[in-house]
Design a protein around this motif. Structure first.
Motif, short mmCIF file in Angstrom:
data_model
loop_
_atom_site.label_atom_id
_atom_site.label_comp_id
_atom_site.label_asym_id
_atom_site.label_seq_id
_atom_site.Cartn_x
_atom_site.Cartn_y
_atom_site.Cartn_z
N SER A 82 0.94 -1.06 0.04
CA SER A 82 0.01 -0.24 0.13
C SER A 82 0.81 1.14 0.08
O SER A 82 1.16 1.73 1.05
CB SER A 82 -0.83 -0.11 1.10
N PRO A 83 1.20 1.69 -1.33
CA PRO A 83 2.13 2.75 -1.52
C PRO A 83 1.77 4.02 -0.38
O PRO A 83 2.78 4.92 -0.11
CB PRO A 83 2.11 3.01 -2.93
N LYS A 84 0.61 4.31 -0.20
CA LYS A 84 0.21 5.60 0.25
C LYS A 84 0.17 5.48 1.89
O LYS A 84 0.18 6.65 2.50
CB LYS A 84 -1.19 6.05 -0.23
N LYS A 85 0.32 4.42 2.40
CA LYS A 85 0.28 4.36 3.78
C LYS A 85 1.99 4.59 4.29
O LYS A 85 2.71 4.34 3.82
CB LYS A 85 0.04 3.00 4.38
N SER A 86 1.88 5.60 5.49
CA SER A 86 3.14 5.91 6.11
C SER A 86 3.29 5.48 7.37
O SER A 86 2.13 5.08 8.29
CB SER A 86 3.46 7.44 5.92
N VAL A 87 4.59 5.27 8.05
CA VAL A 87 4.81 4.96 9.46
C VAL A 87 4.17 6.04 10.19
O VAL A 87 3.51 5.64 11.35
CB VAL A 87 6.28 4.97 9.65
N GLU A 88 4.54 7.32 9.86
CA GLU A 88 3.87 8.32 10.78
C GLU A 88 2.22 8.26 10.86
O GLU A 88 1.59 8.39 11.82
CB GLU A 88 4.24 9.74 10.04
N GLY A 89 1.57 8.08 9.78
CA GLY A 89 0.22 7.76 9.64
C GLY A 89 -0.20 6.58 10.44
O GLY A 89 -1.16 6.46 11.33
N ALA A 90 0.59 5.46 10.61
CA ALA A 90 0.17 4.27 11.51
C ALA A 90 0.42 4.74 12.85
O ALA A 90 -0.29 4.35 13.69
CB ALA A 90 1.23 3.33 11.13
N ILE A 91 1.39 5.57 13.30
CA ILE A 91 1.65 6.13 14.50
C ILE A 91 0.52 6.76 15.06
O ILE A 91 -0.08 6.80 16.07
CB ILE A 91 2.96 6.44 14.79
N GLY A 92 0.14 7.75 14.04
CA GLY A 92 -0.78 8.97 14.31
C GLY A 92 -2.10 8.01 14.75
O GLY A 92 -2.94 8.29 15.48
N GLY A 93 -2.36 7.07 13.74
CA GLY A 93 -3.79 6.29 13.94
C GLY A 93 -3.84 5.85 15.37
O GLY A 93 -4.84 5.59 15.94
#
Length: 262
Positions: free
Chosen positions: A164-175
């Motif tokens: 999933s190219p659009k997903k980021s580590v920062e996004g995962a942490i934020g979620g």
């Protein structure tokens, strides 16, 4: 976007009404979603041409989604019976239905049926089913929203680019952080049911496992070369697109007994 918002409001309203009513109203909704979801699964795998697979598969999904225990049947009994019927179909069809066909169809029955089953089981927890169901759903949705907005604003490090190219580590942490915040709100509202420590623990697990469920579906769709699993919800895709996290999170929480059983 307008279509997406309209569909979301209408579907969400209907969902919450049936969730509030609970009992057989909510169970009926979940069974219907499981049937549609399994139909999407069969379609994605080119298994819609086999009547035998459809009959066995849909019957299996319904039986696994509904509460177990009637007639003494357990999930293990049902799974074995379905496996036997699928394998018998290969013999009766003289291998026109292959072992590869039934393996995929059987996997779909377990994935969809057991996943949806535990949504009913959670809502049917005596006395507090509504609380726990909302707890899980709100943490899942908080994870999705938190990951999306955090990733959109500060996401720079790819989480799993081949899947999933659009997903980021920062996004995962934020979620994950937003999920924990929501979990703490539920603990504040009903401290007699869940402590702050346990709420943090469950909030983290929901976020991590839920995002894995999302990635599982993304990986699968990438292999199949499709964007959405279906077209039931305009602007949102199919049932499996909307419930990919649900199907993994609910069974996981019950597996580790993180809240009371129904």
């Amino acid at each position: 976007m307008k279509q997406r918002i309209t569909t979301g409001i209408i579907a969400g309203l209907g969902f919450f009404i049936l969730l509030y009513l609970g009992g057989y109203w909510f169970a009926g909704l979940i069974v219907a979603l499981s049937v549609i979801g399994y139909d999407e699964f069969l379609r994605m795998n080119g298994l819609k041409n086999s009547k035998a697979i459809q009959i066995i598969g849909f019957a299996g999904v319904i039986l696994l989604t509904l509460p177990w225990g009637w007639g003494g049947l357990t999930a293990a009994h049902l799974a074995w019976l379905l496996m036997f019927l699928f394998m018998a179909a290969t013999v009766i069809s003289k291998n026109k239905i292959t072992i590869d066909h039934i393996a995929m169809a059987f996997l779909g029955v377990l994935y969809v049926g057991i996943g949806f089953h535990f949504m009913i089981a959670t809502r049917w927890i005596e006395g507090d089913g509504m609380f726990w169901t909302l707890f899980v759903f709100f943490c899942i949705w908080a994870t999705d929203s938190g990951a999306y907005f955090t990733g959109s604003y500060i996401g720079k490090t790819p989480l799993w680019p081949t899947i999933s190219p659009k997903k980021s580590v920062e996004g995962a942490i934020g979620g994950t952080i937003i999920s924990v915040v929501v979990a703490l709100v539920f603990a504040y509202l009903r401290p007699e049911l869940v402590s702050y420590t346990k709420a943090v623990y469950i909030g983290v697990l929901i976020a991590v496992v839920g995002q894995m469920g999302d990635l599982i579906q993304s990986a699968y769709k990438r292999i199949k070369g499709i964007k959405d699993t279906g077209t039931l919800l305009p602007g949102h895709g199919g049932v499996l697109d909307r419930t990919d996290s649900w199907l993994i999170v609910f069974p996981f929480l019950h597996l580790f007994s993180l809240f009371p059983h129904a």
